[in-house]
Design an enzyme around this catalytic site. Structure first.
Site, PDB file in Angstrom:
ATOM      1  N   HIS A  64      21.353 -28.225 -60.707  1.00  0.00           N
ATOM      2  CA  HIS A  64      20.303 -28.227 -59.700  1.00  0.00           C
ATOM      3  C   HIS A  64      19.680 -29.610 -59.644  1.00  0.00           C
ATOM      4  CE1 HIS A  64      19.839 -24.340 -57.823  1.00  0.00           C
ATOM      5  NE2 HIS A  64      19.946 -23.709 -58.990  1.00  0.00           N
ATOM      6  N   ASP A  78      18.044 -33.081 -53.973  1.00  0.00           N
ATOM      7  CA  ASP A  78      18.563 -32.290 -52.854  1.00  0.00           C
ATOM      8  C   ASP A  78      18.446 -33.010 -51.522  1.00  0.00           C
ATOM      9  OD1 ASP A  78      19.153 -30.277 -54.598  1.00  0.00           O
ATOM     10  OD2 ASP A  78      17.456 -29.013 -54.075  1.00  0.00           O
TER      11      ASP A  78
END
Length: 232
Positions: A35, A65
């Protein structure tokens, strides 16, 4: 599914094929789960985020991200489209979040290597410097201070009525400067400080919450926030 880049380029060589992963298509971690926070950790960037003496602090999932991943992919696709306009051929654009995060930190890597970038939270732009930080006000609000340049700093000092401050260019004086600013900002509310600095070049601004930001005159004038389907 038969829709990989080789399959599609066999049909249409002009296609730009974009794909995004955390670790990239190759390397020991390519097939490992991850992540945003993991990519920041692996790139070395997470170690630089946070207050001095405290644990590293990820800035939600903006860096890995959205910046290191999504924006880098979009940038790569645009470059591939430009190249296609010249050559007539498409490209495969691979964006790996860990690569993107490392690239975003490139400006500071040389400082790390030459020793001018110190531990987390001790540097000019990472809350180490008293002239680039946030301060609490009398009502529990906060103001953001970015008075880096001498002219901006001089305006801040003048508007706050501060006297007898030590030289800010000597890092040994930073704790004393931070103490003076902390005490001064706690003497008035956020709204009062906003009035003091309104229209100035001191680079001091109230820390707005998300609802306040949407209603700020500057953001309204620019159409920064829009409502779609009842969602701001």
């Amino acid at each position: 599914l038969g829709i990989g880049p080789a399959d599609l380029h066999a049909v249409n060589p002009r296609l730009v094929y974009g794909r995004m992963t955390g670790w990239g298509q190759e390397g020991p971690l390519a097939r490992t789960a991850g992540h945003d926070i993991d990519y920041l950790a692996a790139s070395g960037v997470l170690s630089a985020l946070g207050r001095e003496g405290e644990r590293p602090l990820p800035p939600v999932n903006l860096l890995g991200d959205f910046a290191g991943g999504g924006l880098m992919l979009a940038y790569g696709v645009l470059l591939a489209l430009l190249e296609r306009g010249r050559t007539g051929r498409g490209r495969v654009v691979d964006a790996a979040m860990v690569d993107g995060v490392a690239a975003l930190f490139a400006m500071f890597y040389d400082q790390v290597q030459d020793g001018s970038w110190g531990p987390r939270g001790t540097n000019l732009l990472d809350t180490g410097a008293p002239m680039y930080d946030t301060y609490e006000t009398a009502d529990g609000g906060f103001v953001a201070v970015g008075a880096l340049e001498p002219r901006f700093w001089a305006e801040l000092v003048s508007l706050m009525g501060l006297t007898g401050l030590p030289d800010r260019n000597d890092r040994a004086n930073w704790p004393e400067l931070r103490h003076r600013l902390t005490e001064a900002f706690r003497s008035r509310t956020r709204a009062q400080w906003q009035e003091v600095f309104e229209g100035s070049d001191a680079c001091v601004f109230p820390v707005l919450d998300t609802a306040e930001a949407a209603g700020h005159p500057h953001n309204r004038a620019r159409g920064t926030f829009v409502e779609a389907g009842g969602v701001l």
